[in-house]
Each structure stands twice: as C-alpha cells, then as structure tokens.
Design a protein around this motif. Structure first.
Motif, PDB file in Angstrom:
ATOM      1  N   HIS A 124       0.816  -1.207   0.000  1.00 29.52           N
ATOM      2  CA  HIS A 124       0.000   0.000   0.000  1.00 29.52           C
ATOM      3  C   HIS A 124       0.851   1.258   0.000  1.00 29.52           C
ATOM      4  CE1 HIS A 124      -2.875   3.071   1.144  1.00 29.52           C
ATOM      5  NE2 HIS A 124      -3.785   2.267   0.655  1.00 29.52           N
ATOM      6  N   GLY A 125       2.140   1.123   0.247  1.00 26.73           N
ATOM      7  CA  GLY A 125       3.015   2.299   0.217  1.00 26.73           C
ATOM      8  C   GLY A 125       3.643   2.626   1.555  1.00 26.73           C
ATOM      9  N   GLY A 126       3.454   1.763   2.548  1.00 28.12           N
ATOM     10  CA  GLY A 126       4.089   1.981   3.841  1.00 28.12           C
ATOM     11  C   GLY A 126       3.097   2.351   4.923  1.00 28.12           C
ATOM     12  N   ILE A 127       3.639   2.523   6.115  1.00 28.19           N
ATOM     13  CA  ILE A 127       2.821   2.775   7.300  1.00 28.19           C
ATOM     14  C   ILE A 127       2.024   4.068   7.167  1.00 28.19           C
ATOM     15  CG2 ILE A 127       2.944   3.317   9.772  1.00 28.19           C
ATOM     16  CD1 ILE A 127       5.224   1.293   9.987  1.00 28.19           C
ATOM     17  N   ASP A 128       2.671   5.137   6.717  1.00 29.09           N
ATOM     18  CA  ASP A 128       1.975   6.428   6.610  1.00 29.09           C
ATOM     19  C   ASP A 128       0.808   6.356   5.630  1.00 29.09           C
ATOM     20  OD1 ASP A 128       3.623   7.734   8.462  1.00 29.09           O
ATOM     21  OD2 ASP A 128       5.102   8.198   6.917  1.00 29.09           O
ATOM     22  N   ALA A 129       1.040   5.752   4.472  1.00 31.16           N
ATOM     23  CA  ALA A 129      -0.026   5.642   3.461  1.00 31.16           C
ATOM     24  C   ALA A 129      -1.169   4.763   3.966  1.00 31.16           C
ATOM     25  CB  ALA A 129       0.543   5.081   2.158  1.00 31.16           C
ATOM     26  N   ALA A 144      -3.195   6.675   6.590  1.00 32.10           N
ATOM     27  CA  ALA A 144      -4.042   7.687   5.950  1.00 32.10           C
ATOM     28  C   ALA A 144      -5.246   7.041   5.269  1.00 32.10           C
ATOM     29  CB  ALA A 144      -3.225   8.493   4.942  1.00 32.10           C
ATOM     30  N   GLU A 145      -5.027   5.911   4.593  1.00 25.74           N
ATOM     31  CA  GLU A 145      -6.116   5.227   3.883  1.00 25.74           C
ATOM     32  C   GLU A 145      -7.217   4.794   4.836  1.00 25.74           C
ATOM     33  OE1 GLU A 145      -8.260   3.759   0.792  1.00 25.74           O
ATOM     34  OE2 GLU A 145      -6.268   4.615   0.492  1.00 25.74           O
ATOM     35  N   CYS A 146      -6.833   4.303   6.013  1.00 28.92           N
ATOM     36  CA  CYS A 146      -7.807   3.747   6.965  1.00 28.92           C
ATOM     37  C   CYS A 146      -8.254   4.746   8.018  1.00 28.92           C
ATOM     38  CB  CYS A 146      -7.212   2.527   7.659  1.00 28.92           C
ATOM     39  SG  CYS A 146      -6.856   1.197   6.529  1.00 28.92           S
ATOM     40  N   GLY A 147      -7.674   5.940   8.017  1.00 28.05           N
ATOM     41  CA  GLY A 147      -8.033   6.925   9.033  1.00 28.05           C
ATOM     42  C   GLY A 147      -7.573   6.508  10.417  1.00 28.05           C
ATOM     43  N   MET A 148      -6.420   5.892  10.492  1.00 28.75           N
ATOM     44  CA  MET A 148      -5.878   5.424  11.769  1.00 28.75           C
ATOM     45  C   MET A 148      -4.564   6.144  12.047  1.00 28.75           C
ATOM     46  SD  MET A 148      -6.632   1.406  11.778  1.00 28.75           S
ATOM     47  CE  MET A 148      -6.352   1.442  13.533  1.00 28.75           C
ATOM     48  N   SER A 149      -4.088   5.964  13.271  1.00 25.65           N
ATOM     49  CA  SER A 149      -2.795   6.556  13.610  1.00 25.65           C
ATOM     50  C   SER A 149      -1.673   5.702  13.040  1.00 25.65           C
ATOM     51  CB  SER A 149      -2.640   6.672  15.128  1.00 25.65           C
ATOM     52  OG  SER A 149      -2.497   5.387  15.699  1.00 25.65           O
ATOM     53  N   ARG A 150      -0.566   6.351  12.804  1.00 24.82           N
ATOM     54  CA  ARG A 150       0.638   5.663  12.315  1.00 24.82           C
ATOM     55  C   ARG A 150       1.085   4.612  13.330  1.00 24.82           C
ATOM     56  NH1 ARG A 150       6.020   5.510  12.140  1.00 24.82           N
ATOM     57  NH2 ARG A 150       7.073   5.729  10.146  1.00 24.82           N
ATOM     58  N   SER A 151       0.958   4.933  14.604  1.00 25.18           N
ATOM     59  CA  SER A 151       1.403   3.990  15.640  1.00 25.18           C
ATOM     60  C   SER A 151       0.546   2.723  15.664  1.00 25.18           C
ATOM     61  CB  SER A 151       1.428   4.652  17.015  1.00 25.18           C
ATOM     62  OG  SER A 151       0.136   5.070  17.402  1.00 25.18           O
ATOM     63  N   SER A 152      -0.751   2.849  15.393  1.00 23.13           N
ATOM     64  CA  SER A 152      -1.608   1.658  15.354  1.00 23.13           C
ATOM     65  C   SER A 152      -1.188   0.718  14.233  1.00 23.13           C
ATOM     66  CB  SER A 152      -3.076   2.040  15.154  1.00 23.13           C
ATOM     67  OG  SER A 152      -3.562   2.733  16.275  1.00 23.13           O
ATOM     68  N   ILE A 153      -0.963   1.277  13.041  1.00 22.67           N
ATOM     69  CA  ILE A 153      -0.516   0.460  11.920  1.00 22.67           C
ATOM     70  C   ILE A 153       0.852  -0.140  12.244  1.00 22.67           C
ATOM     71  CG2 ILE A 153       0.104   0.452   9.466  1.00 22.67           C
ATOM     72  CD1 ILE A 153      -2.894   0.817   9.905  1.00 22.67           C
ATOM     73  N   GLY A 154       1.714   0.647  12.878  1.00 23.55           N
ATOM     74  CA  GLY A 154       3.031   0.158  13.267  1.00 23.55           C
ATOM     75  C   GLY A 154       2.951  -1.042  14.195  1.00 23.55           C
ATOM     76  N   LEU A 155       1.992  -1.043  15.108  1.00 20.97           N
ATOM     77  CA  LEU A 155       1.806  -2.194  16.007  1.00 20.97           C
ATOM     78  C   LEU A 155       1.358  -3.428  15.230  1.00 20.97           C
ATOM     79  CD1 LEU A 155       0.006  -0.488  19.035  1.00 20.97           C
ATOM     80  CD2 LEU A 155       2.380  -1.269  18.917  1.00 20.97           C
ATOM     81  N   TYR A 156       0.521  -3.214  14.221  1.00 22.41           N
ATOM     82  CA  TYR A 156       0.007  -4.343  13.441  1.00 22.41           C
ATOM     83  C   TYR A 156       1.102  -5.053  12.652  1.00 22.41           C
ATOM     84  CZ  TYR A 156      -4.648  -2.334  14.312  1.00 22.41           C
ATOM     85  OH  TYR A 156      -5.781  -1.851  14.880  1.00 22.41           O
ATOM     86  N   VAL A 157       2.137  -4.329  12.243  1.00 15.55           N
ATOM     87  CA  VAL A 157       3.196  -4.943  11.423  1.00 15.55           C
ATOM     88  C   VAL A 157       4.413  -5.358  12.242  1.00 15.55           C
ATOM     89  CG1 VAL A 157       2.478  -3.706   9.347  1.00 15.55           C
ATOM     90  CG2 VAL A 157       4.277  -2.741  10.785  1.00 15.55           C
ATOM     91  N   ASN A 158       4.451  -4.998  13.511  1.00 15.84           N
ATOM     92  CA  ASN A 158       5.596  -5.314  14.369  1.00 15.84           C
ATOM     93  C   ASN A 158       5.470  -6.740  14.904  1.00 15.84           C
ATOM     94  OD1 ASN A 158       7.519  -5.553  16.390  1.00 15.84           O
ATOM     95  ND2 ASN A 158       7.246  -3.461  17.118  1.00 15.84           N
ATOM     96  N   VAL A 165      -9.558  -2.887   9.106  1.00 17.02           N
ATOM     97  CA  VAL A 165      -8.324  -2.296   8.564  1.00 17.02           C
ATOM     98  C   VAL A 165      -7.808  -3.151   7.415  1.00 17.02           C
ATOM     99  CG1 VAL A 165      -5.921  -1.714   9.101  1.00 17.02           C
ATOM    100  CG2 VAL A 165      -7.742  -1.170  10.743  1.00 17.02           C
ATOM    101  N   VAL A 166      -7.801  -4.470   7.621  1.00 15.28           N
ATOM    102  CA  VAL A 166      -7.358  -5.382   6.563  1.00 15.28           C
ATOM    103  C   VAL A 166      -8.242  -5.216   5.331  1.00 15.28           C
ATOM    104  CG1 VAL A 166      -7.161  -7.815   5.895  1.00 15.28           C
ATOM    105  CG2 VAL A 166      -6.312  -7.058   8.134  1.00 15.28           C
ATOM    106  N   PHE A 167      -9.553  -5.174   5.536  1.00 10.63           N
ATOM    107  CA  PHE A 167     -10.484  -5.017   4.418  1.00 10.63           C
ATOM    108  C   PHE A 167     -10.227  -3.699   3.682  1.00 10.63           C
ATOM    109  CE2 PHE A 167     -14.501  -3.463   2.652  1.00 10.63           C
ATOM    110  CZ  PHE A 167     -14.791  -4.490   1.780  1.00 10.63           C
ATOM    111  N   CYS A 168     -10.060  -2.625   4.433  1.00 11.04           N
ATOM    112  CA  CYS A 168      -9.821  -1.305   3.839  1.00 11.04           C
ATOM    113  C   CYS A 168      -8.572  -1.316   2.957  1.00 11.04           C
ATOM    114  CB  CYS A 168      -9.681  -0.280   4.957  1.00 11.04           C
ATOM    115  SG  CYS A 168      -9.187   1.362   4.417  1.00 11.04           S
ATOM    116  N   LEU A 169      -7.469  -1.874   3.470  1.00  7.83           N
ATOM    117  CA  LEU A 169      -6.213  -1.876   2.716  1.00  7.83           C
ATOM    118  C   LEU A 169      -6.265  -2.839   1.535  1.00  7.83           C
ATOM    119  CD1 LEU A 169      -3.648  -1.686   5.647  1.00  7.83           C
ATOM    120  CD2 LEU A 169      -4.389   0.149   4.113  1.00  7.83           C
ATOM    121  N   GLU A 170      -6.856  -4.014   1.731  1.00  9.82           N
ATOM    122  CA  GLU A 170      -6.957  -4.965   0.617  1.00  9.82           C
ATOM    123  C   GLU A 170      -7.803  -4.384  -0.504  1.00  9.82           C
ATOM    124  OE1 GLU A 170      -6.323  -9.329   2.687  1.00  9.82           O
ATOM    125  OE2 GLU A 170      -8.376  -8.633   2.364  1.00  9.82           O
ATOM    126  N   ARG A 171      -8.878  -3.721  -0.136  1.00  9.38           N
ATOM    127  CA  ARG A 171      -9.737  -3.114  -1.153  1.00  9.38           C
ATOM    128  C   ARG A 171      -9.008  -1.975  -1.868  1.00  9.38           C
ATOM    129  NH1 ARG A 171     -15.457  -0.841   0.502  1.00  9.38           N
ATOM    130  NH2 ARG A 171     -14.354   1.107   0.717  1.00  9.38           N
TER     131      ARG A 171
END
Length: 182
Positions: free
Chosen positions: A30-35, A38-52, A63-69
């Motif tokens: 999707h282009g990284g944590i920041d992108a 932004a796509e899901c309307g979440m904080s960068r830290s939340s996405i960071g926790l999901y990939v750590n 979130v998964v549905f939003c990014l996959e779509r």
C-alpha cells in the motif's frame, strides 16, 4: 516502512506471525505505514503495532479489508485461506464490476511512466550541472520510492488481470460498461 526484524522460516510456523507477515506485506504494497494509516483513518502507531512481529496486537478486520480493497489484492485473506488449506480464486471476469479492472491499470501505468520520466529529467539536470545537493538526493530518493511502489502495485494488478484473462480464455475489455439503458 521501518522493519524491526524480518520473519524467519521458524517464525512462519506460528500462525499469529504468519498473519503479521501478511499484514506487513499488505502495508508495504500500500506504500508503507503512513499511506496505510491515511487510507484507513488510523494513527501511524496503530498500523506500526500491526506490522511489528514483537507486539501481540493483530490488525483489525476492518483495517485489513480497507487496505486490501484499496490495492485490490486480498493479501491477508489469501494467507488466512492458505493457512486453512484453501486457495482463493478471483471471480469470473463477467461478474467483476467494470470499474474494478477495466479502467484501472492504464492510468496507473501512465502515472508510473511519468514518475520515472520526471525523475530521469531531474537526474539529468543534476548531472549536467555536475553536482547534486543533499536535499536533491533526498527528493530524488523519495520520487524513486514512490515510482517503485507504484510499479509494484501495477505489476500485481496486471498479474491478477492476466490470471482473469487466462481463466476466461478471452480478452478483457478496457472500456467502461454502460450501466442501465439499452
């Protein structure tokens, strides 16, 4: 995207870490944590926790549905299906909404080539001047990353379209279908 550590073969035996790995690939596509944030309307830290892989938090289904779509690729869903011994297959081309595939790859392709052409002109200008500043190098690096990310998404999209065409054994129209009317 910053990476704490890469997942090893041993890690991939753990179902939770397999899902984390799939979420990490999804965020990267999707282009990284920041992108992704932004796509899901979440904080960068939340996405960071999901990939750590060192944090037990798993990505929420919405979130998964939003990014996959957004990237039109069920990266995590495919991994979950594989973990259960199933394989996802795309819908028949006739069942696909025209907007999902027909008009999408060409603008991405055109934008990707424009990105690379612009970067080439900027690099040539720097070479003609005989010098490059640190700021220019950083700007060029960012442009190269964006172009590369766009080409990766384009490659994946064209791969899926090719699979659909081979399965249907007929070309896929790139023209928008008319809805309603005759």
């Amino acid at each position: 995207m910053e990476t704490q550590r890469e997942l090893s073969e041993r890690d991939l035996q753990d179902p939770a870490l397999r899902v984390k790995g799939a979420v990490r690939r999804l965020v990267k596509l999707h282009g990284g944590i920041d992108a992704a944030a932004a796509e899901c309307g979440m904080s960068r830290s939340s996405i960071g926790l999901y990939v750590n892989p060192n944090v037990p938090d798993q990505a929420r289904v919405d979130v998964v549905f939003c990014l996959e779509r957004a990237i039109n690729d069920p990266v995590v869903t495919r991994e979950l299906a594989a973990m259960h011994g199933f394989m996802l297959e795309p819908m028949e081309p006739a069942e696909l909404p025209a907007d999902d595939y027909a008009s999408d790859p060409l603008p991405d392709c055109i934008d990707s080539t424009y990105d690379v052409a612009e970067l080439g002109h900027l690099l040539k200008a720097a070479a003609d001047r005989g010098q490059i500043t640190a700021e220019e190098a950083d700007r060029f690096k960012d442009k190269a990353r964006k172009a590369l990310d766009r080409f990766v998404r384009l490659h994946d999209k064209l791969h899926r379209i090719g699979a659909l065409i081979r399965k249907a054994r007929r070309p896929l129209s790139l023209r928008r279908r008319q809805h309603g009317g005759v």
